[in-house]
Design an enzyme around this catalytic site. Structure first.
Site, short mmCIF file in Angstrom:
data_model
loop_
_atom_site.label_atom_id
_atom_site.label_comp_id
_atom_site.label_asym_id
_atom_site.label_seq_id
_atom_site.Cartn_x
_atom_site.Cartn_y
_atom_site.Cartn_z
N HIS A 76 46.15 33.60 50.43
CA HIS A 76 44.95 32.76 50.44
C HIS A 76 44.94 31.89 49.20
O HIS A 76 45.00 32.38 48.08
CB HIS A 76 43.68 33.63 50.47
N TYR A 205 31.99 33.35 50.59
CA TYR A 205 30.97 34.09 49.84
C TYR A 205 29.70 33.25 49.90
O TYR A 205 29.65 32.18 49.31
CB TYR A 205 31.39 34.25 48.37
N PRO A 294 31.85 45.58 44.47
CA PRO A 294 32.97 45.03 45.24
C PRO A 294 33.14 43.51 45.19
O PRO A 294 34.22 43.00 45.48
CB PRO A 294 32.67 45.46 46.68
N LYS A 298 37.97 43.49 42.62
CA LYS A 298 38.82 43.78 41.46
C LYS A 298 39.30 45.24 41.39
O LYS A 298 40.24 45.54 40.65
CB LYS A 298 38.04 43.47 40.17
#
Ligand code: DHB
Length: 396
Positions: A76, A205, A294, A298
């Site tokens: 990505h 997001y 979350p 990481k």
């Protein structure tokens, strides 16, 4: 009567940290035995996050764990941050020359377990009654009962404490020697896995008035999505129809491709760091020492970074007898860990509404998102952290 076994490094916990530690030690000619209370099947089936930093992928491929991530994973080159109805792409290669890979953690575990067993590693799954002894002595040990009910004492030079956030390793450090930094959050994620084609090429997001949503992927036929819910939510509280309606309302502008939901879970958020990560001859790594919320994925990447530093320090000890690198393990690892804490906390607070959020704070968060996405410096800051900072040690 218990049977005694002897190894150089006794490792409690066969998650990413413990298995990678065992792998890297093996490459340095150092023996280890790994124990875990879970079965192999349980470890390989537990659903966790899906994003690997470029550096994490390089470690898996270059140290010979597996190159399956390059074939079955998806590279990505960016993510989308969406707020106030508009999407803003963060172009990773353009900003920092790196990318990330979508490759679920349980696939990494499948690769690590297969590679370790192929190399003849001693991994004991399904153990019980594990206990740690003599961490402050030169000969620590781990006692446990194996899956067939036989008692063992594993004698070693060092203990790798990699038994995750619920494990026993960190609690074996006396309170007077340990500082716990803990922060809860007033929300959780409702996660689903569904059978459907991808709704977007990259992760979205999305921060909106109804709360946060994350559109992620798994494969051409399976998708992973999350939406922010109150802490006390249970998976039964939401029907499939309500889930789709809520997710869709939080990413208006992108038509979600719906399909049967075959898994639901609720993820609680917490930030935690255990300082120190060394107690005599026991060293904590991964979730045993720290957890992050979350947002930004990481968790496993930090575990890999810890283990690189720890394996390098143990190799130096067996090479020249010096404990200098081992003594520097915790301070070295903690620098990156606190960066990861800051990044995860920052992404989380920028993108989520608290239940009683003041209208000023909501607008301020949108202001921050606008500032980050509209400036190259802001986008670069995010891209650098998301794709991962350089490692503190080299490996071969
Ligand atoms: C996923 C999880 C995350 O927390 C994240 O930031 C990105 C992706 C996932 O499970 O796909």
């Amino acid at each position: 009567m218990s049977e005694t076994i002897r190894t150089q490094v006794g490792i409690i916990g066969a998650g990413p940290a413990g298995l990678l530690l065992s792998h890297l030690l093996d490459r340095a000619g150092i023996s280890s035995v790994v124990i875990d209370k879970r079965s192999r099947e349980e470890i390989e089936k537990t659903i966790r996050a899906g994003i690997l930093e470029q550096g994490t992928v390089d470690v898996l491929v270059n140290t010979g764990v597996s190159d399956r991530v390059l074939r079955d994973g998806h590279k990505h080159d960016g993510i989308e941050l969406r707020f106030q109805g508009e999407g803003h792409r963060i172009d990773f290669p353009g900003l920092v020359g790196r990318s990330v890979y979508l490759y679920p953690q349980h696939e990494v575990l499948i690769d690590l377990i297969a590679s370790r067993l192929d190399a003849g590693a001693d991994i004991r799954f399904g153990v019980s009654n594990a206990d740690l002894h003599g961490q402050l002595s030169d000969s620590p040990s781990i006692s446990f009962t194996d899956s067939e009910g036989r008692d063992f004492l594993l004698e070693c030079d060092f203990i790798g404490g990699t038994d995750g956030s619920q494990g026993i390793a960190k609690w074996s450090i006396p309170e007077t020697e340990r500082r716990d930094f803990f922060r809860p959050y007033p929300f959780a994620w409702f996660g689903i896995l569904c059978e459907a084609p991808p709704s977007a090429d990259e992760l979205i997001y999305s921060a909106g008035d109804r709360g946060f949503a994350l559109i992620s992927q798994r494969s051409d036929t399976v998708q992973r999505m999350y939406f922010q819910v109150p802490n006390e939510t249970s998976t039964e509280d939401w029907s499939d129809e309500q889930i789709w309606e809520e997710l869709q309302s939080r990413v208006a502008g992108t038509e979600l491709k719906q399909g049967p939901i075959f898994q639901k879970d609720v993820l609680q958020f917490r930030s935690y760091v255990c300082e120190t990560m060394q107690y005599g001859r026991m060293f904590l790594a991964g979730d045993a020492a720290h957890t992050v919320p979350p947002t930004g994925a990481k968790g496993m990447n930090l575990a890999v970074a810890d283990v690189l530093v720890l394996a390098d320090a143990m190799a130096a000890y067996y090479d020249n007898g010096s404990t200098e690198k081992l003594d520097n393990y915790a301070p070295t690892a903690l620098k990156r860990i606190w960066r990861g804490q800051q990044f995860s906390y920052w992404m989380t607070s920028m993108l989520h509404a608290t239940p009683d959020e003041h209208p000023f704070d909501q607008q301020r968060r949108y202001g921050e998102l606008e500032m980050v996405t509209s400036s190259e410096a802001g986008r670069t800051y995010l891209a650098e952290a998301y794709t991962g900072w350089p490692f503190d040690v080299s490996y071969n």
